[in-house]
Write an enzyme that holds these catalytic residues in place. Structure first.
Site, PDB file in Angstrom:
ATOM      1  N   HIS A   1      13.989 -11.483  72.780  1.00  0.00           N
ATOM      2  CA  HIS A   1      13.542 -12.813  72.359  1.00  0.00           C
ATOM      3  C   HIS A   1      12.046 -12.867  72.106  1.00  0.00           C
ATOM      4  O   HIS A   1      11.567 -13.724  71.375  1.00  0.00           O
ATOM      5  CB  HIS A   1      13.914 -13.869  73.403  1.00  0.00           C
ATOM      6  CG  HIS A   1      15.371 -14.171  73.422  1.00  0.00           C
ATOM      7  ND1 HIS A   1      16.276 -13.385  74.083  1.00  0.00           N
ATOM      8  CD2 HIS A   1      16.100 -15.145  72.825  1.00  0.00           C
ATOM      9  CE1 HIS A   1      17.493 -13.879  73.906  1.00  0.00           C
ATOM     10  NE2 HIS A   1      17.410 -14.938  73.147  1.00  0.00           N
ATOM     11  N   GLY A   2      11.304 -12.000  72.719  1.00  0.00           N
ATOM     12  CA  GLY A   2       9.864 -12.045  72.484  1.00  0.00           C
ATOM     13  C   GLY A   2       9.121 -11.205  73.496  1.00  0.00           C
ATOM     14  O   GLY A   2       9.648 -10.875  74.568  1.00  0.00           O
TER      15      GLY A   2
END
Lengths: 335, 467
Positions: free
Chosen positions: B326-327
């Site tokens: 996701h990051g």
């Protein structure tokens, strides 16, 4: 797949177009800017020979000769000075131009919706021979709405996008339906947001950094910056003194700052302008002290009536006089 | 070009019209869809179209080589090249700065002051999604699970198909390439169903997700210290429904748009907060990612074939990487670890089925599972970990009063009602629309466009675009 299947979509589009035509016809009849009925009737009705906007001169101020080499003064602002509700010959820039006489050319370097970032960008991109000697900055509430969206912080885009600035979005935002919808639905919904009574230290810091960036851009380009505080129709910080349309207008653009927050922020950021001017050794024209609270000069919280434009021009002329005297040796004496 | 923008509306109508004109010409239709997909992507940032083109060309060429190669060592090498190139680009754009900082922080206590330089590239939109998509192709080809695609246009369209390009669902080659070879299938029912699905997605996005964010969630998470316990709790509930409606709304629009063009792309959500345990949650939430991680990470790591502790370790590692997907931020790693830990603690499916609990127990389990997911969302949403303490202590302080408007609470109740009712009212209501005469349907959709346009408070774009 058959075109038959697309009928429902084309039909819906036709209905939307028909609805837009109806509301635009009504709006155009009342003198508003519309997409379908020839642009800007207000602009046309106010067309004044010798004044922009004109081909090659998009500014709402006096059109100079092509070989005009007079020293220029820019009024770098937003809708306060662009103001389509006032004929170009009657706005503050044109009146200031008249007041300063033939030795100086005042250019109304302003646009509706521009904030200070836009002014700075324009200044950096302008051709050298069109640059002014002096750039007067009158800009605050558009920066307030821009910074309020990010909680007062200047943000950089996190992913590679260029949304919101395309032809379709710009056209959509000019439609009358859009104007009705933002007033009837968006502003009402926005007024239910959690509202802050100001943008705090972060907001003031963000605004100060915008002002300093404008000053830096001026200096890079050899332009003398002049700062102005912003005047508003009501003095003090009591939201009860605001008229309903003044209050609603705020929520049309941003919902997370309360009416009190707007008043507080304007006052606080005017103090930022005073402080920055002092620190940078710049001329500050205190329009706030001169005009705030004189309701007869305003048509809403921050936009002027014709009379207000005249008053602003007088304050600017008086403020600029010492600077013009020094650089031009006499221009700016009352004519 | 956001799905909820006027620009996309015009773009999509043009694509549909041209698609109808070219419907019987397979080659022209595929070229049109490919050009539209690149135009769509370039409207975000034209410079990064080269990255997709590079991934496409490299994986296409590697695919051809893999198909003609029988030597296992060479096949493995080709797969490694594909993995290195795709994950290398993803790593460079998405994770380099994070790991450069982390390396510096780790070495500092040892007396080594290593400050690796940062890059300032913007993160290409959708890079995590299309990277996983192309990887699934080369891995499946390596496993001889799918045939090689020899038509470059079809392969490029599989990688860049615009409805699901920037935020999924992640489509597998085995599901999509056969549809491209067979050709699209557009019946009246599928076309109208697609249109309804798009509006359903827009309603979820504009009316629920964006309004929850604008009316309360964003403000509360920005300054948690300024709000009461009640507000903090309700903002967390609000965020759970915001992220679900935002992401599942996007997936609905993607599925609907693909359906109108004649293609099926997989479902991504099955009302996840109805799950009774964490395993079930991951069978209902972001299904295309969770099945991707299962098939290409968890199972190759050994899955549940080894000892219990090995299985737990595999689950934990998979979810940790899922979080990092996701990051590049510590909160996503913590979120992944939280889910990995919970999954490891959840009994296997057979054990759960055997128990056959009553309704009350099921409801209690669902509530418990929902609240465990909620803790995960707190980790996921918080930007500064220092705020985590402020948020949790504020929530547990028991202070009353609220700065949130009644409209926010009404919206929260509506979101919960739509999610927890046995059959989705938006789906049921949708079928009735098809029975209306054409002018009435057109008027309804036109009215919806106006309503959604008016309700579009200037908010962020889809949350999952940033991943």
């Amino acid at each position: 797949m058959r075109f038959q299947q697309l009928k429902v979509i084309y039909f819906s589009l036709l209905l939307l177009l028909a609805a837009e035509c109806v509301v635009e016809l009504r709006a155009s009849g009342r003198g508003f800017d519309t997409v379908l009925f020839g642009g800007d009737p207000l602009e046309r009705s106010q067309a004044t020979p010798g004044y922009g906007p004109a081909p090659g001169w998009p500014y709402r101020s006096h059109v100079p000769d092509p070989d005009d080499r007079r020293p220029r003064v820019w009024l770098a602002s937003g809708s306060y000075l662009h103001d389509v509700h006032v004929p170009p010959a009657s706005n503050a820039a044109s009146r200031l131009n008249l007041a300063l006489g033939a030795e100086v050319l005042v250019v109304n370097y302003s646009g509706a919706g521009w904030d200070m970032t836009h002014n700075t960008l324009m200044l950096r991109g302008e051709q050298a021979d069109a640059l002014p000697g002096i750039a007067v900055l009158y800009q605050l509430t558009n920066d307030l709405t821009a910074l309020a969206r990010t909680g007062g912080q200047e943000t950089q885009r996190q992913s590679g996008t260029n949304n919101g600035d395309d032809f379709f979005s710009r056209t959509l935002e000019r439609t009358t339906s859009y104007a009705h919808l933002t007033t009837a639905i968006t502003a009402r919904l926005a007024s239910h947001s959690v509202q802050e009574d100001g943008l705090g230290v972060q907001g003031a810091t963000g605004y100060a950094s915008r002002v300093r960036d404008f000053i830096r851009a001026c200096r890079e380009r050899g332009v003398q910056p002049v700062l102005c505080t912003l005047a508003r129709s009501t003095g003090g910080q009591d939201p009860a003194t605001l008229r309903p349309e003044e209050r609603r207008n705020m929520f049309r653009y941003i919902g997370n700052v309360s009416a009190l927050g707007w008043l507080r922020t304007i006052d606080r950021w005017n103090d930022v302008l005073r402080r920055v001017a002092e620190e940078e050794g710049l001329l500050l024209i205190d329009v706030d002290r001169a005009l705030t609270g004189r309701r007869e000069l305003f048509r809403d919280l921050v936009h002027f009536t014709e009379e207000g434009h005249q008053a602003l021009a007088e304050v600017l002329r008086a403020g600029l006089q010492p600077l013009l005297k020094a650089s031009l040796g006499g221009a700016g004496e009352a004519k | 070009m956001n799905f909820n923008s006027f620009q996309f509306l015009i773009f999509f109508i043009c694509v549909l019209t041209l698609n109808a004109a070219l419907y019987r010409r397979a080659k022209g239709r595929n070229v049109l869809l490919l050009a539209s997909s690149y135009a769509f992507y370039m409207s975000w940032n034209w410079k990064y179209a080269g990255l997709i083109a590079l991934s496409t060309l490299v994986d296409y060429a590697l695919g051809l080589r893999l198909a003609g190669e029988d030597r296992q060592a060479r096949r493995r090498m080709l797969l490694v090249v594909s993995l290195t190139m795709n994950l290398g680009l993803l790593g460079l754009f998405k994770y380099y700065n994070f790991f450069a900082d982390a390396t510096g922080d780790l070495l500092r206590p040892l007396g080594l002051d290593l400050s690796l330089p940062h890059h300032s590239f913007l993160l290409p939109v959708g890079i995590s999604f299309y990277t996983f998509q192309t990887l699934s192709y080369t891995i499946d080809l390596y496993r001889r699970a799918i045939p090689c695609e020899r038509n470059l246009t079809r392969f490029a369209l599989f990688v860049s198909f615009f409805p699901q390009l920037v935020a999924g669902p992640i489509v597998r080659a085995k599901d999509f390439l056969p549809q491209l070879r067979r050709g699209p299938r557009v019946t009246d029912e599928r076309f109208n169903g697609g249109l309804r699905r798009i509006f359903r997605g827009l309603l979820k996005k504009v009316v629920i997700a964006d309004l929850l964010a604008s009316l309360g969630v964003d403000a509360v998470f920005a300054n948690p210290a300024d709000f009461s316990s009640l507000d903090l709790l309700c903002a967390l509930y609000g965020y759970a429904f915001q992220i679900y409606n935002d992401f599942s709304g996007y997936s609905d629009i993607a599925i609907g748009a693909a359906l109108m063009l004649g293609f099926d792309i997989p479902e991504n959500f099955k009302r996840p907060y109805m799950a009774a345990n964490m395993r079930e949650f991951w069978r209902r939430w972001h299904i295309s990612l969770s099945t991707w991680l299962r098939d290409y990470l968890y199972i190759p790591l050994g899955g549940s074939r080894g000892s219990r502790s090995r299985t737990h370790a595999n689950l934990f590692a998979t979810m940790l990487l899922g979080g990092l997907w996701h990051g590049a931020a510590l909160n996503f790693v913590l979120w992944g670890a939280w889910h990995g830990g919970l999954l490891a603690l959840t009994p296997r499916r057979k054990a759960v089925v055997k128990q056959n609990p009553g309704l009350r127990i099921t409801i209690l389990r669902r509530l418990l599972c929902f609240h465990l997911v909620l803790v995960g969302w707190l980790l996921f949403r918080i930007e500064d970990l220092a705020d985590l303490g402020v948020y949790t202590s504020g929530m547990l302080a028991g202070s009353g009063g609220s700065r949130l408007s009644p409209l926010y609470f009404g919206l929260l109740a509506l979101a919960a009602l739509l999610h927890f009712t046995p059959r989705d009212p938006l789906v049921r209501g949708g079928h009735l629309i098809d029975r209306l005469p054409l002018p009435a349907r057109a008027a309804l959709w036109a009215g919806m466009v106006l309503l959604l346009g008016g309700m579009s408070l200037e908010g962020p774009s889809f949350i999952y675009f940033q991943f």
